[in-house]
Design a protein around this motif. Structure first.
Motif, PDB file in Angstrom:
ATOM      1  N   GLN A 189      -0.528   3.659   5.129  1.00  0.00           N
ATOM      2  CA  GLN A 189      -1.268   5.222   5.252  1.00  0.00           C
ATOM      3  C   GLN A 189      -1.503   5.986   6.556  1.00  0.00           C
ATOM      4  O   GLN A 189      -1.177   6.992   6.618  1.00  0.00           O
ATOM      5  CB  GLN A 189      -2.661   4.913   4.614  1.00  0.00           C
ATOM      6  N   THR A 246      -0.813  10.565   2.204  1.00  0.00           N
ATOM      7  CA  THR A 246      -2.243  10.209   2.538  1.00  0.00           C
ATOM      8  C   THR A 246      -2.702  11.539   3.644  1.00  0.00           C
ATOM      9  O   THR A 246      -1.909  11.512   4.685  1.00  0.00           O
ATOM     10  CB  THR A 246      -2.653   9.120   3.025  1.00  0.00           C
ATOM     11  N   ASP A 294       2.620   1.332  -3.502  1.00  0.00           N
ATOM     12  CA  ASP A 294       1.531   2.149  -2.588  1.00  0.00           C
ATOM     13  C   ASP A 294       1.830   3.388  -2.814  1.00  0.00           C
ATOM     14  O   ASP A 294       1.067   4.288  -2.428  1.00  0.00           O
ATOM     15  CB  ASP A 294       2.083   1.989  -1.192  1.00  0.00           C
ATOM     16  N   ASP A 345       0.647  -1.254   0.082  1.00  0.00           N
ATOM     17  CA  ASP A 345       0.159   0.088   0.103  1.00  0.00           C
ATOM     18  C   ASP A 345       0.829   1.308   0.036  1.00  0.00           C
ATOM     19  O   ASP A 345       1.257   1.510   1.032  1.00  0.00           O
ATOM     20  CB  ASP A 345      -0.767  -0.076   1.219  1.00  0.00           C
ATOM     21  N   THR A 346       1.111   2.115  -0.876  1.00  0.00           N
ATOM     22  CA  THR A 346       1.392   3.346  -0.803  1.00  0.00           C
ATOM     23  C   THR A 346       1.064   4.367  -1.886  1.00  0.00           C
ATOM     24  O   THR A 346       1.101   5.282  -1.566  1.00  0.00           O
ATOM     25  CB  THR A 346       2.800   3.488  -1.021  1.00  0.00           C
ATOM     26  N   PRO A 363      -5.330   6.732  -2.791  1.00  0.00           N
ATOM     27  CA  PRO A 363      -6.056   6.632  -1.474  1.00  0.00           C
ATOM     28  C   PRO A 363      -6.188   5.249  -1.267  1.00  0.00           C
ATOM     29  O   PRO A 363      -6.455   4.700  -0.268  1.00  0.00           O
ATOM     30  CB  PRO A 363      -7.180   7.464  -2.029  1.00  0.00           C
ATOM     31  N   THR A 391      -5.924  12.315   5.892  1.00  0.00           N
ATOM     32  CA  THR A 391      -7.143  12.097   6.320  1.00  0.00           C
ATOM     33  C   THR A 391      -8.179  13.241   6.574  1.00  0.00           C
ATOM     34  O   THR A 391      -7.807  14.361   6.822  1.00  0.00           O
ATOM     35  CB  THR A 391      -7.240  11.089   7.611  1.00  0.00           C
ATOM     36  N   VAL A 425      -5.225  11.472  -1.363  1.00  0.00           N
ATOM     37  CA  VAL A 425      -3.657  11.148  -1.644  1.00  0.00           C
ATOM     38  C   VAL A 425      -3.357  12.132  -2.701  1.00  0.00           C
ATOM     39  O   VAL A 425      -3.638  12.026  -3.948  1.00  0.00           O
ATOM     40  CB  VAL A 425      -3.603   9.800  -2.110  1.00  0.00           C
ATOM     41  N   ALA A 467     -10.012   9.383   2.828  1.00  0.00           N
ATOM     42  CA  ALA A 467      -8.316   9.407   2.613  1.00  0.00           C
ATOM     43  C   ALA A 467      -7.844  10.159   1.572  1.00  0.00           C
ATOM     44  O   ALA A 467      -8.468   9.660   0.205  1.00  0.00           O
ATOM     45  CB  ALA A 467      -7.907   8.004   2.704  1.00  0.00           C
ATOM     46  N   ASP A 509      -1.123   2.218   0.818  1.00  0.00           N
ATOM     47  CA  ASP A 509      -0.475   2.891   1.804  1.00  0.00           C
ATOM     48  C   ASP A 509       0.564   3.568   1.315  1.00  0.00           C
ATOM     49  O   ASP A 509       1.241   3.552   0.356  1.00  0.00           O
ATOM     50  CB  ASP A 509       0.233   1.973   2.849  1.00  0.00           C
ATOM     51  N   GLY A 510       1.339   4.346   2.192  1.00  0.00           N
ATOM     52  CA  GLY A 510       2.413   5.051   1.485  1.00  0.00           C
ATOM     53  C   GLY A 510       3.439   4.256   1.566  1.00  0.00           C
ATOM     54  O   GLY A 510       4.318   4.347   2.349  1.00  0.00           O
ATOM     55  N   LEU A 536      -8.017   2.397   6.954  1.00  0.00           N
ATOM     56  CA  LEU A 536      -6.749   2.555   6.319  1.00  0.00           C
ATOM     57  C   LEU A 536      -5.664   1.448   6.397  1.00  0.00           C
ATOM     58  O   LEU A 536      -5.942   0.531   7.185  1.00  0.00           O
ATOM     59  CB  LEU A 536      -6.063   3.849   6.817  1.00  0.00           C
TER      60      LEU A 536
END
Length: 781
Positions: A706, A663, A112, A63-64, A67, A665, A657, A655, A70-71, A702
């Protein structure tokens, strides 16, 4: 083990790749009763997550960025060529008919780390979310980095004293630099540095510059001729330029430079255009593959790869002569070759260097690395900039200020910064008070300190006067710049420093004036940055500056639990105030049900934390218990509505991005002709209509990537039963540390949680920064 949507090697791939089906996890037996939900259901067990089970529904690639992701590349680096260079999903409708993973975009420094989900359904091109003014500011800084690098009298050597095959590779580079071999294919435009949000004004993301309709039409015709959907034409044109149609006819494998396209799709496209005139050994194919492999590696956090890893990956792609393919790619300028630190390796011989390039078991300690010029420039400029800070700072005596420090650790930090231009500070959440105390002490001395955090959430927790790294670089926060373009400050303290990717860190360091002091502070146990690199970890490993380890522990049961995880122990912790609650579940359906129940009823009633201050964290975006499924269920319970604003309603948690790896919120305020209006931790944001689908997602749930760098009064961590293989210590440490007052664990992974904490560290990332720093700066005593 990686968890939470992060890729096996660092998690930056498709924000949407679904995990496998969620399996049943064994419940935790014999625990005391915990929070009881309405309806008489046993909500959970106040206790520690000792005997836990694996998680399910994680994104295979992590995840990065979008949205949806994640990062990223969070810290898992690929352990092998297959892991580091794993395939990503293709673009919907791209040649070969492969469907892409949501949000997977090899152009970003992390799977991500995308700002969008890649091409939209049906092959429509995703629009970038950066604001034009911000792009211009970042471009100006990057150009200054390049000018500074060019003006250096002694540039950092890359590849000196090579021999054997490594020397042959370097010779190819020199030939290309000398004009003997001009690049035969256009280079994809360099991606803009991460965009930054405006602090005190509504921010509107700008759509991409318009492309000439004739150029798009010409590209569409070529795509159709090669069996690719013409709807990809805008994205292809944006990537390859106005003459993309001619370029594709000459070299069909240039399609690989378009985010989301896979090699088999590019091969099918090339066969349709060239017929018998192409094959697996085509030099155009090999050059494109090398670039694609290295781009894919950056999605997992690597800034370079070893020669044997790239050669093995080419062989897996049916390239008949990988060595020759690499020689050709180097001569074209598609890849650079490095052997940093070889001057310091004792006992190297020509035969040993040659063996190292061949990947022999007895190779030298200094490997031959291959990388993209974008990340080579970033790491070399960053090493240069850090060395400059070390060498230009003037020592001072701040003993009086240190004597008034609120803690021994803060006093130690003040003394270290007084005598050095670069200091690393490590510690948990409670330790954040120490660099803040440092800034206050420096201010009393008449100097100009600035404290910056990774996220708006982190900035808000620091109070008035703090900035975000993005806001500092954009000029919307902080002191602004002096006449020379440098930040107008004497001391910069960066919190959440493990979240700095190499490109952001480079721009930040190059923005500091000579003589300024820099403190990088963070928790080394959390997930690494969403973008490529591992700046904080490399700086710690290089030991070129003082390292101050805080002795201030995080308080309470949560602090005790997370501290134990950091050293590989999942301890039983007394939680008399229900600070920790374990909720055993058997399957995915029960995991979703219990999660909604906790957020909507049990935590507000038993703990006193409102639903709006409780954050759900899960392992990925896809799957039966990913962020999508959980957000759908949470919206239905907490804020039902028709989704009249592009799928969103007022008061929906979201979320957002704005750029790869970042990210924000917030919540939906309203929508109008300008776009979707959000409130992101007090910052008003306007997202144009055409970008909403690609950069905004519901945010009740999330991924851990994130959530890194952010905290909430309560956190609910969801561990469904099918992701045991994806858990690792950094993921668990990061996820469990997001709650300030309360942590609920929806537990379906049996013993896999304890096993991950005890024995699964993050996979390494291949980077050059540590070696470059060691060559420039004398190690600190």
């Amino acid at each position: 083990m990686p968890a939470g949507g992060r890729g096996q090697a660092g998690g930056r791939a498709a924000p949407d790749e679904d995990g496998g089906p969620n399996g049943d996890g064994d419940a935790v037996d014999g625990a005391p009763d915990g929070v009881t939900p309405s309806g008489g259901e046993d909500e959970g067990v106040p206790s520690t997550p000792g005997g836990t089970a694996p998680v399910g529904g994680r994104d295979q690639a992590g995840d990065t960025a979008t949205p949806d992701e994640d990062g990223k590349a969070g810290g898992d680096g690929a352990a092998s060529a297959g892991d580091a260079l794993g395939d990503g999903e293709g673009v919907p409708g791209a040649p070969g008919g492969a469907a892409p993973a949501d949000g997977q975009d090899p152009a970003v420094p992390g799977e991500d780390g995308k700002a969008g989900d890649g091409p939209a359904e049906g092959g429509e091109a995703a629009q970038p979310s950066e604001v034009e003014a911000e792009i211009a500011a970042q471009r100006e800084l990057r150009e200054r980095i390049a000018r500074r690098k060019a003006e250096k009298e002694g540039p950092i050597p890359a590849g000196a004293k090579l021999s054997g095959q490594a020397a042959d590779l370097l010779a190819a580079v020199r030939a290309m630099e000398g004009g003997q071999a001009a690049p035969a294919r256009p280079v994809a435009p360099e991606a803009a540095a991460p965009a930054v949000p405006a602090q005190n004004r509504p921010r509107a993301a700008a759509p991409a510059p318009a492309t000439a309709p004739e150029a798009v039409a010409a590209v569409g015709a070529v795509l159709a001729e090669g069996g690719a959907p013409p709807t990809l034409a805008p994205q292809v044109t944006a990537t390859l330029g106005e003459r993309a149609g001619d370029a594709l006819r000459e070299d069909p494998w240039l399609l690989l430079s378009v985010p989301g396209v896979r090699p088999e799709q590019a091969d099918g496209f090339a066969r349709a255009l060239l017929g018998d005139g192409c094959g697996p050994g085509d030099e155009r194919r090999s050059a494109a593959l090398v670039g694609w492999l290295l781009e894919r590696a950056t999605l997992r956090g690597h800034t370079a790869l070893t020669f044997p890893a790239v050669r093995a990956a080419l062989a897996e792609r049916s390239v008949p002569d990988p060595d020759q393919a690499l020689q050709h790619a180097i001569s074209e300028g598609a890849v650079l070759v490095f052997q940093d630190g070889v001057e310091d390796a004792e006992g190297d011989t020509e035969d040993e260097a040659a063996d190292g390039a061949d990947g022999g078991d007895d190779g030298p300690a200094v490997p031959v690395l291959l990388g993209l010029d974008r990340y080579a420039l970033a790491e070399e400029s960053l090493a240069d900039g850090l060395a400059r800070l070390v060498k230009t700072a003037q020592g001072a005596s701040w003993d009086e200020a240190a004597a008034q420090a609120p803690s021994p650790s803060a006093a130690e930090l003040i003394r270290a910064v007084a005598g050095h231009g670069l200091v690393v500070h490590t510690g948990g959440e409670a330790a954040r008070a120490e660099p803040v105390a440092l800034a206050e002490a420096v201010r009393t001395l008449g100097l100009r300190p600035v404290v910056a955090a990774h996220s708006e959430n982190g900035r808000r927790r620091l109070g008035a006067g703090a900035a975000t790294v993005a806001g500092l670089l954009s000029g919307t926060e902080g002191p602004g710049r002096d006449a020379d373009g440098a930040l107008d400050l004497d001391l910069l303290v960066v919190l959440d420093a493990p979240q700095l990717d190499v490109e952001t860190a480079t721009v930040l360091v190059e923005s500091l004036p000579d003589g300024a002091r820099l403190v990088l502070s963070g928790d080394p146990g959390v997930l690494w940055s969403a973008g490529a690199g591992r700046v904080f970890a490399d700086l710690l490993a290089a030991r070129v500056c003082p390292q101050i380890a805080s002795r201030t522990p995080d308080p309470g049961p949560l602090g005790e639990l997370v501290s134990g995880i950091g050293i590989g122990e999942l301890n039983q912790v007394e939680a008399p105030g229900k600070e920790i609650v374990i909720v055993p579940v058997r399957d995915a359906g029960e995991a979703v049900h219990r999660t909604v129940q906790l957020v909507a009823d049990s935590v507000p009633r038993a703990i006193g934390v409102p639903s709006g201050q409780t954050q759900v964290i899960t392992v990925g975006h896809g799957g039966a218990v990913g962020t999508r499924a959980l957000n759908t269920a949470l919206k239905e319970r907490l804020n039902p509505g028709p989704g009249r604003f592009g799928g969103f309603d007022p008061d929906d948690r979201v979320a957002y991005v704005p750029a790869p790896g970042r990210t924000l919120t917030g919540s939906v305020v309203s929508a109008d002709a300008e776009g979707l209006r959000l409130d992101c931790d007090g910052v008003p944001v306007v997202v144009p209509r055409e970008l909403v689908e690609s950069v905004v997602r519901h945010g009740w749930a999330l991924t851990a990537h994130q959530a890194a760098g952010m905290r909430w009064p309560a956190a609910v961590v969801v561990l469904p039963g099918d992701a045991a293989q994806g858990l690792n210590r950094p993921w668990v440490y990061t996820a469990f540390g997001r709650g300030e007052r309360h942590l609920s664990v929806v537990h379906g992974v049996d013993q896999a949680l304890a096993q991950a904490v005890a024995g699964v560290p993050a996979a390494e990332r291949t980077t050059r920064l540590r070696t470059l720093l060691e060559a420039l700066v004398t190690p600190a005593v």
